[in-house]
Design an enzyme around this catalytic site. Structure first.
Site, PDB file in Angstrom:
ATOM      1  NE  ARG A  58      44.527  40.538  38.825  1.00 15.60           N
ATOM      2  CZ  ARG A  58      44.516  41.541  39.694  1.00 15.60           C
ATOM      3  NH1 ARG A  58      43.379  42.001  40.160  1.00 15.60           N
ATOM      4  NH2 ARG A  58      45.636  42.091  40.102  1.00 15.60           N
ATOM      5  CD  GLU A  95      53.757  47.843  45.382  1.00 10.64           C
ATOM      6  OE1 GLU A  95      52.740  47.997  44.693  1.00 10.64           O
ATOM      7  OE2 GLU A  95      54.064  46.747  45.876  1.00 10.64           O
TER       8      GLU A  95
END
Length: 171
Positions: A58, A95
């Protein structure tokens, strides 16, 4: 312009407990999309930047028109295995695991000034990895620009050595 009105909340995506900030409505609105590119252009037009370095995927949506607007080169930073020519790589932690970013070895010259662009600043891991790639090529980072920042994830802390601009912030 209040860009938050063009960002849609998607609960439990990509996994339960995550609130995804979807920029698709912003991209679908020509005035909002133009506002973002123009805002970044106005901010960096006089900064002497040589290249916009955008992070897959993006980041490309904002980085390419920004580079065109500024009349400078566009440098894609890609996920592993996507670049066809000789490249360098950096592995970094997410994460939920590890990932890798690549940049072509000839994408930037020593001493060039780069602006790193992405759609979202979360933990800062991806942007930090992109910064390492730029610096490994001998270029300098002028700043980092993001459309959205999730402040509660403290990504800006991880990027404290760089100037950071975000247009929309969520606490």
């Amino acid at each position: 312009m209040d860009l938050k009105q063009f960002i849609r909340d998607i609960p439990d995506f990509p996994q339960p407990g995550i609130l995804f900030r979807d920029i698709t409505p912003l991209l679908q609105d020509p005035a909002a999309f133009r506002f973002v590119v123009d805002r970044f252009s106005d901010e960096y037009r006089e900064a002497g930047i040589d290249a916009v370095v955008a992070i897959e995927s993006r980041g490309f949506l904002f980085g390419a028109p920004l580079a065109r607007s500024l009349g400078i080169s566009f440098v894609p930073v890609r996920k592993a295995g996507k670049l066809p020519a000789k490249h360098i790589s950096v592995e970094y932690s997410l994460e939920y695991g590890k990932s890798q970013l690549d940049i072509h070895e000839d994408a930037l010259k020593r001493g060039q000034k780069a602006l790193i662009v992405d759609d979202l600043l979360a933990t800062g891991g991806t942007a930090n990895a992109a910064a390492k790639l730029v610096e490994l090529l001998g270029a300098k980072i002028h700043a980092m620009a993001f459309v959205v920042e999730l402040e509660f994830l403290k990504g800006r802390d991880r990027l404290r050595d760089y100037e950071v601009l975000s247009l929309v912030r969520y606490e």
